[in-house]
Motif scaffolding. Structure first.
Motif, PDB file in Angstrom:
ATOM      1  N   SER A 246      28.571 -38.657 -32.562  1.00  0.00           N
ATOM      2  CA  SER A 246      27.112 -38.778 -32.469  1.00  0.00           C
ATOM      3  C   SER A 246      26.454 -38.516 -33.811  1.00  0.00           C
ATOM      4  O   SER A 246      25.480 -39.188 -34.185  1.00  0.00           O
ATOM      5  CB  SER A 246      26.576 -37.802 -31.416  1.00  0.00           C
ATOM      6  OG  SER A 246      27.129 -38.070 -30.142  1.00  0.00           O
ATOM      7  N   ASN A 247      26.982 -37.545 -34.536  1.00  0.00           N
ATOM      8  CA  ASN A 247      26.422 -37.272 -35.862  1.00  0.00           C
ATOM      9  C   ASN A 247      26.728 -38.398 -36.843  1.00  0.00           C
ATOM     10  O   ASN A 247      25.943 -38.650 -37.763  1.00  0.00           O
ATOM     11  CB  ASN A 247      26.942 -35.936 -36.387  1.00  0.00           C
ATOM     12  CG  ASN A 247      26.172 -34.756 -35.822  1.00  0.00           C
ATOM     13  OD1 ASN A 247      25.077 -34.436 -36.281  1.00  0.00           O
ATOM     14  ND2 ASN A 247      26.721 -34.116 -34.809  1.00  0.00           N
ATOM     15  N   PHE A 248      27.871 -39.075 -36.650  1.00  0.00           N
ATOM     16  CA  PHE A 248      28.123 -40.293 -37.426  1.00  0.00           C
ATOM     17  C   PHE A 248      26.954 -41.263 -37.259  1.00  0.00           C
ATOM     18  O   PHE A 248      26.416 -41.793 -38.235  1.00  0.00           O
ATOM     19  CB  PHE A 248      29.389 -41.005 -36.934  1.00  0.00           C
ATOM     20  CG  PHE A 248      30.678 -40.382 -37.337  1.00  0.00           C
ATOM     21  CD1 PHE A 248      30.743 -39.375 -38.285  1.00  0.00           C
ATOM     22  CD2 PHE A 248      31.867 -40.820 -36.768  1.00  0.00           C
ATOM     23  CE1 PHE A 248      31.952 -38.806 -38.650  1.00  0.00           C
ATOM     24  CE2 PHE A 248      33.082 -40.262 -37.120  1.00  0.00           C
ATOM     25  CZ  PHE A 248      33.124 -39.252 -38.057  1.00  0.00           C
ATOM     26  N   TYR A 249      26.606 -41.516 -36.000  1.00  0.00           N
ATOM     27  CA  TYR A 249      25.590 -42.528 -35.695  1.00  0.00           C
ATOM     28  C   TYR A 249      24.227 -42.145 -36.280  1.00  0.00           C
ATOM     29  O   TYR A 249      23.508 -42.984 -36.826  1.00  0.00           O
ATOM     30  CB  TYR A 249      25.467 -42.724 -34.186  1.00  0.00           C
ATOM     31  CG  TYR A 249      26.766 -42.999 -33.480  1.00  0.00           C
ATOM     32  CD1 TYR A 249      27.868 -43.512 -34.159  1.00  0.00           C
ATOM     33  CD2 TYR A 249      26.935 -42.714 -32.118  1.00  0.00           C
ATOM     34  CE1 TYR A 249      29.070 -43.751 -33.524  1.00  0.00           C
ATOM     35  CE2 TYR A 249      28.127 -42.956 -31.465  1.00  0.00           C
ATOM     36  CZ  TYR A 249      29.193 -43.463 -32.176  1.00  0.00           C
ATOM     37  OH  TYR A 249      30.386 -43.681 -31.526  1.00  0.00           O
ATOM     38  N   ARG A 299      14.168 -38.240 -36.106  1.00  0.00           N
ATOM     39  CA  ARG A 299      13.966 -36.788 -36.167  1.00  0.00           C
ATOM     40  C   ARG A 299      14.285 -36.147 -34.820  1.00  0.00           C
ATOM     41  O   ARG A 299      14.879 -35.052 -34.762  1.00  0.00           O
ATOM     42  CB  ARG A 299      12.538 -36.476 -36.585  1.00  0.00           C
ATOM     43  CG  ARG A 299      12.295 -36.634 -38.080  1.00  0.00           C
ATOM     44  CD  ARG A 299      10.866 -36.278 -38.465  1.00  0.00           C
ATOM     45  NE  ARG A 299      10.723 -36.162 -39.914  1.00  0.00           N
ATOM     46  CZ  ARG A 299       9.560 -35.951 -40.528  1.00  0.00           C
ATOM     47  NH1 ARG A 299       8.443 -35.859 -39.817  1.00  0.00           N
ATOM     48  NH2 ARG A 299       9.522 -35.846 -41.835  1.00  0.00           N
ATOM     49  N   ALA A 300      13.905 -36.803 -33.745  1.00  0.00           N
ATOM     50  CA  ALA A 300      14.187 -36.270 -32.411  1.00  0.00           C
ATOM     51  C   ALA A 300      15.691 -36.247 -32.148  1.00  0.00           C
ATOM     52  O   ALA A 300      16.230 -35.266 -31.609  1.00  0.00           O
ATOM     53  CB  ALA A 300      13.479 -37.102 -31.353  1.00  0.00           C
ATOM     54  N   ALA A 301      16.392 -37.306 -32.532  1.00  0.00           N
ATOM     55  CA  ALA A 301      17.844 -37.359 -32.348  1.00  0.00           C
ATOM     56  C   ALA A 301      18.532 -36.286 -33.169  1.00  0.00           C
ATOM     57  O   ALA A 301      19.489 -35.640 -32.714  1.00  0.00           O
ATOM     58  CB  ALA A 301      18.374 -38.747 -32.729  1.00  0.00           C
ATOM     59  N   THR A 302      18.055 -36.093 -34.397  1.00  0.00           N
ATOM     60  CA  THR A 302      18.634 -35.069 -35.262  1.00  0.00           C
ATOM     61  C   THR A 302      18.428 -33.681 -34.667  1.00  0.00           C
ATOM     62  O   THR A 302      19.349 -32.840 -34.674  1.00  0.00           O
ATOM     63  CB  THR A 302      18.004 -35.136 -36.665  1.00  0.00           C
ATOM     64  OG1 THR A 302      18.211 -36.449 -37.211  1.00  0.00           O
ATOM     65  CG2 THR A 302      18.611 -34.105 -37.593  1.00  0.00           C
ATOM     66  N   VAL A 340      26.295 -32.584 -25.256  1.00  0.00           N
ATOM     67  CA  VAL A 340      26.892 -33.565 -26.161  1.00  0.00           C
ATOM     68  C   VAL A 340      26.689 -34.982 -25.627  1.00  0.00           C
ATOM     69  O   VAL A 340      26.393 -35.911 -26.395  1.00  0.00           O
ATOM     70  CB  VAL A 340      28.384 -33.267 -26.377  1.00  0.00           C
ATOM     71  CG1 VAL A 340      29.055 -34.390 -27.168  1.00  0.00           C
ATOM     72  CG2 VAL A 340      28.562 -31.939 -27.090  1.00  0.00           C
ATOM     73  N   ALA A 341      26.837 -35.163 -24.321  1.00  0.00           N
ATOM     74  CA  ALA A 341      26.610 -36.485 -23.723  1.00  0.00           C
ATOM     75  C   ALA A 341      25.180 -36.954 -23.981  1.00  0.00           C
ATOM     76  O   ALA A 341      24.933 -38.146 -24.243  1.00  0.00           O
ATOM     77  CB  ALA A 341      26.903 -36.443 -22.226  1.00  0.00           C
ATOM     78  N   SER A 342      24.240 -36.028 -23.920  1.00  0.00           N
ATOM     79  CA  SER A 342      22.842 -36.382 -24.187  1.00  0.00           C
ATOM     80  C   SER A 342      22.676 -36.887 -25.617  1.00  0.00           C
ATOM     81  O   SER A 342      21.984 -37.884 -25.870  1.00  0.00           O
ATOM     82  CB  SER A 342      21.938 -35.161 -23.960  1.00  0.00           C
ATOM     83  OG  SER A 342      22.026 -34.695 -22.628  1.00  0.00           O
ATOM     84  N   VAL A 343      23.324 -36.198 -26.560  1.00  0.00           N
ATOM     85  CA  VAL A 343      23.252 -36.642 -27.953  1.00  0.00           C
ATOM     86  C   VAL A 343      23.908 -38.005 -28.115  1.00  0.00           C
ATOM     87  O   VAL A 343      23.405 -38.871 -28.843  1.00  0.00           O
ATOM     88  CB  VAL A 343      23.931 -35.623 -28.889  1.00  0.00           C
ATOM     89  CG1 VAL A 343      23.779 -36.058 -30.344  1.00  0.00           C
ATOM     90  CG2 VAL A 343      23.344 -34.241 -28.710  1.00  0.00           C
TER      91      VAL A 343
END
Length: 412
Positions: A246-249, A299-302, A340-343
């Motif tokens: 997810s952090n990759f994306y 920003r929200a995803a981060t 984590v699934a939410s991210v």
């Protein structure tokens, strides 16, 4: 001041970085911390021998048997020496290391192997491929078969192998040296994205590993160790990896947004036929609104990823020992998996939207291959297909409606 500034040397031109064989090494402080933990544990196991040395007064005896008093003997021998330690105290050093290795856990040995040598680790781990089989060779295991995907293996020092143990449904992971005759990479990775990852196929032929290196297995019983693999902590790696993805994306999407921003400021032209014509693209309403929307969502995803990271850190906290790891409950593991699934859902949606949408605010010329704006979408589109995000949505739906935490799987 102006005169002083003119006397400064001209900075060298910026160059493209050369890919490292060992990317992202630990910092000095991180490496020191890991070493301290490792040595503190193994020295504790040798404490009785060291204590016996001091209480018996053997250190005062120059004719002592150094093999029976490893750590203290080496310390005494090394006292006051510098360059001569390596050969003058060779016997004591070997004895000390032998004691420490004897009592080191599998995890500690693995940490020392990787971190102590600054090794880069690749992996041939794809549970959907059941073609890699493992047979028992007495004191070791032997891998034979094929994996359609591998990760970073071509440039790695070590490779994590995963396969199915003979006549069972049990999987075994082991870390082996990459540079050996039995590991043959297909060099057939030719996908639209992630082109430099060399994630193509690999053929494994008679690659051996000792039973002691079968991760999480009881080497004497030749079975999974329930104290390691039979507890919820044993599956915590899966949501951890999903959070890395997810952090990759999110990182890729930030890269696309920042690259597009620079391009718009430098090269995009305002549209002259809209009826509310502007002189500069920075005055165009739709351009401003689109960039603003992308920024808000990223920003929200981060922030969500940071929150999930804090949640998973809290589960990992104080789990250095097997006893502590056994305290992690299935509920705690499941709760963090849903963070984590939410991210994963949000980062996939936002990442794909931003990496494809930046073309709408950069213009037709931005599709030129020399601009390279397409690489962000190609990379994220390729990797987000690793496992279907639709199943993460369903999983979260069951969690919300039924308060069910997910059963651990290879992807959950």
């Amino acid at each position: 001041m102006a005169g002083q500034a003119s006397d400064l040397p001209t900075p060298p031109p910026e160059r493209l970085g050369v890919p490292s064989r060992n990317p992202l090494p630990l910092s000095a402080s991180q490496e020191s911390q890991v070493r301290d933990i490792y040595y503190a544990r193994v020295r504790k196991q040798c404490a009785e021998e060291i204590k016996g040395v001091y209480s018996s007064g053997l250190l005062a005896n120059p004719n002592h048997d150094s093999n029976t008093i490893p750590s203290a003997a080496f310390a005494a021998c090394a006292l006051g020496r510098t360059f001569t330690v390596s050969f003058a105290c060779r016997t004591e050093h070997r004895a000390m290391n032998g004691c420490m290795k004897l009592h080191a856990t599998q995890a500690e040995r693995t940490e020392e192997l990787i971190i102590g040598n600054n090794y880069f680790v690749g992996g041939a781990v794809n549970p959907r491929d059941s073609d890699l089989k493992i047979s028992n060779a007495g004191d070791g295991i032997v891998f034979n078969g094929f994996k359609f995907f591998n990760t970073g293996g071509v440039i790695s020092d070590l490779t994590v192998l995963e396969g199915v143990y003979e006549d069972t449904t049990d999987h075994i992971f082991a870390i082996v040296k990459t540079d050996q005759a039995g590991i043959n990479f297909g060099h057939d990775w030719n996908n639209v994205g992630l082109r430099l990852t060399e994630s193509g196929s690999v053929k494994i032929e008679n690659v051996k590993a000792p039973w002691a290196d079968a991760l999480g297995w009881d080497a004497s019983a030749k079975k999974p160790d329930p104290a390691v693999l039979g507890i919820p902590f044993g599956t915590l790696l899966l949501p951890t990896i999903q959070l890395v993805f997810s952090n990759f994306y999110i990182g890729i999407a930030w890269g696309a947004l920042n690259t597009a921003t620079a391009y718009t400021n430098a090269s995009t032209r305002a549209w002259p036929f809209g009826g509310d014509n502007k002189e500069e693209p920075q005055e165009e309403f739709y351009i401003l609104a689109t960039y603003g929307n992308f920024l808000a969502h990223l920003r929200a995803a981060t922030a969500l990823a940071e929150k999930a990271g804090q949640q998973i850190d809290a589960v990992y906290k104080d789990t250095q020992s097997v006893k502590d790891r056994a305290k992690v409950t299935a509920e705690a593991r499941g709760e963090v998996a849903e963070w984590v699934a939410s991210v994963k859902v949000v980062s996939t949606d936002v990442g794909l939207r931003v990496t494809s949408g930046v073309f709408e605010v950069t213009g037709a010329k931005a599709t030129s291959t020399k601009v390279g704006l397409d690489r962000f979408w190609r990379d994220i589109r390729t990797h987000t297909l690793h496992d279907p995000v639709a199943y993460k949505n369903r999983e979260l739906g069951r969690y919300q409606l039924l308060r069910e935490v997910p059963e651990p799987t290879w992807y959950t």
